[in-house]
Design an enzyme around this catalytic site. Sequence first.
Site, PDB file in Angstrom:
ATOM      1  N   GLU B  70     122.504  75.683  -6.956  1.00 13.29           N
ATOM      2  CA  GLU B  70     121.883  76.853  -6.327  1.00 13.29           C
ATOM      3  C   GLU B  70     121.587  77.966  -7.319  1.00 13.29           C
ATOM      4  O   GLU B  70     120.552  78.628  -7.210  1.00 13.29           O
ATOM      5  CB  GLU B  70     122.767  77.361  -5.179  1.00 13.29           C
ATOM      6  CG  GLU B  70     122.753  76.477  -3.942  1.00 13.29           C
ATOM      7  CD  GLU B  70     123.577  75.206  -4.096  1.00 13.29           C
ATOM      8  OE1 GLU B  70     124.358  75.124  -5.065  1.00 13.29           O
ATOM      9  OE2 GLU B  70     123.454  74.284  -3.266  1.00 13.29           O
ATOM     10  N   HIS B 139     129.295  75.511   6.695  1.00 15.64           N
ATOM     11  CA  HIS B 139     127.965  75.255   7.240  1.00 15.64           C
ATOM     12  C   HIS B 139     127.575  76.251   8.332  1.00 15.64           C
ATOM     13  O   HIS B 139     126.599  76.035   9.031  1.00 15.64           O
ATOM     14  CB  HIS B 139     127.880  73.834   7.825  1.00 15.64           C
ATOM     15  CG  HIS B 139     127.884  72.752   6.786  1.00 15.64           C
ATOM     16  ND1 HIS B 139     129.005  72.450   6.058  1.00 15.64           N
ATOM     17  CD2 HIS B 139     126.909  71.919   6.352  1.00 15.64           C
ATOM     18  CE1 HIS B 139     128.722  71.447   5.235  1.00 15.64           C
ATOM     19  NE2 HIS B 139     127.461  71.112   5.381  1.00 15.64           N
TER      20      HIS B 139
END
Lengths: 380, 349
Positions: B70, B139
């Site tokens: 990322e 998540h």
Amino acid sequence: MTVLEQPGAYRPTPPPGWQPRVEAAPLLPDAEPYRLLGTAAAADISPDLLTRLHRELVRGRRYNTQATALTRQGRLAVYPSSTGQEACQVAAGLVLEDRDWLFPSYRDTLAAVVRGLDPVDALTLLRGDWHSGYDPHEHRVAPLCTPLATQLPHAVGLAHAARLKGDDVVALALVGDGGTSEGDFHEALNFAAVWHAPVVFLVQNNGFAISVPLAKQTAAPSLAHKAVGYGMPGRLVDGNDVAAVHQVLAEAVRRARGGGGPTLVEAVTYRIDAHTNADDATRYRPDSEVEAWQAHDPIALLEDAMRDRRLLDDEGVRAARESAERLAADLRTRMHQDAVLDPMELFEHVYADRTGQLREQAAQLRAELDAEAGDSGKGE
Amino acid sequence: MTTAIGADTARKPATMAQALGRALRDAMAADPSVHVLGEDVGTLGGVFRITDGLAKEFGEDRCTDTPLAEAGILGTAVGMAMYGLRPVVEMQFDAFAYPSFEQLISHVSRMRNRTRGAMPMPITVRVPYGGGIGGVEHHSDSSEIYYMATPGLHVVAPATVADAYGLLRAAIASDDPVIFLEPKRLYWSKADWSADAPEQVPPIGRAVVRRPATGGRQSATLISYGPSVPVCLEAAEAARAEGWDLEVVDLRSLVPFDDDTVCASVRRTGRAVVVHEATGFGGPGGEIAARVTERCFHHLEAPVLRVAGFDIPYPPPMLERHHLPGVDRVLDAVARLQWESEWTEGSAV
């Protein structure tokens, strides 16, 4: 003897059809740093290039001593000196074409100046009047980067974008030995290799990350060895041999521009000064080590080689020093002028358009400034 | 802002996911400098299929599967933006974005500032965020406060299908970095919607009254955004039976914050409840409540209340319904708005 102790014995069964992506051997750096000055190959370097390198090295040393002096005079908040590393800085500053981009860290002001940046603009961050004193597009120099290695993925992204647009632009990114431990170093090299981006990474291994020596930074045989794991060539070069650094970088830039992908270059050098004026280098290294590296000084190495080829005499040395003194005098004069700052500029560049919140806060500061001006007016 | 490609004036049922995908496609068609990059965005079309078909239509150079990293994704996007591209980055899940925070905070958010405006960062960071889909740990985070606390970033969150399209087009067109929070549990919410309606592109920083109060005696404003907006609308409907006349303000944009719309509503109703999934302590609701109190104190009949997620790490999926603010918890807060005088006068209903 365990399996792991037998060279070549540990071979996991590969899946059918598996082939190594690349042969590692051509990617591996040589065991010893590449040297050019003092070797037979040095005879092929153009006299013009050597003269240019020499002039910039001498000016660079003077720039470093002048900027260090300005910290003592309170004109610079801090200056991370590159004394001893000038060969890396000069080579990096000269090796690129105008359309290429340089991505410096905070210690790389000299490379930016050699590339053409106004020395005062290059020092704006360190003086403290703004975070960057120049438009990066003017000389294709990214803003000096203070976090470690975070500028490396920027270099990859820019080079990748340029290639997508069909421009043969190369990005050269500078990082120190400590920076190679950061995650962004890994991610940048991996992206560059996977995208085959026209980037050159130059690690200036100056021996210390502030106080931490290389042996405590990495267990790799060399920092250049790290390249192999990403699938790009690693090159090890004597970072005090300006001709060698320039040649190795020039080859890497050529390779990148020609579509050959990225290269990792490790230049082995030494930081003669402390990390910054806030650092006490005597706590972590002996004087004898510093003196040994001073005997391997980049300027002396080049001057000896040039005198051997009769490309430099006392007059040439004096001319280079005079040029350096002019640079220092100009820097002194201009840095001793107080910066003119507009506090209202604090709100100028946060967003393209000021938010309502920032408009309110700007009005508050405006009122405070007006009140201050009114108060000082009464005092007169 | 150019209009969407092709004539598509008929209003048809569409999901938020489809509207987001259409926004990306239209933005890429309208502007060749728009590039989509992220993990799995190419061949797979993203784990939520938002980028489905983009690699095929525009090529892998425009919609790029990146290495799984990322910081690298956002860091290379910075370099791409430096060279004049408009990267749209996908962070696969909210908590997956954390490795990119140094790039976000040290560079993306302040490159314009550092370079005195010479180097804007027109980057859109799409973050599928929030809970309610039964995701396992990492998540379902609501990380908006981290983004909100970073000057230089815009932070937006759509709550409707039309806003998903319009706000994403606005985010990509913005010359500033925009954190685009996509409420995961609304991905499959449907609405009648037409892609060919430029007026659906709201400027970033404008809140909207999603449900006006009708002038009833016991009124209050529910202030919300993203996945909590449908909860508030449902609560407002249910509250009618209790005699409450609730106005629902959908913020759409957390930064910049639309003080005018929010305060106008609170001045009309006299009471306010802020509703969000993020944790309450140090959460967005505290900032919003403080802003409302500072600006509307003399109009308030009760303290501004907050209905937020508990101050716990996001819970495992089998317990998340106890954490997420639902209709009942919102109604409980509304009931608590009958502050002292209301209680003593017994004026309920």
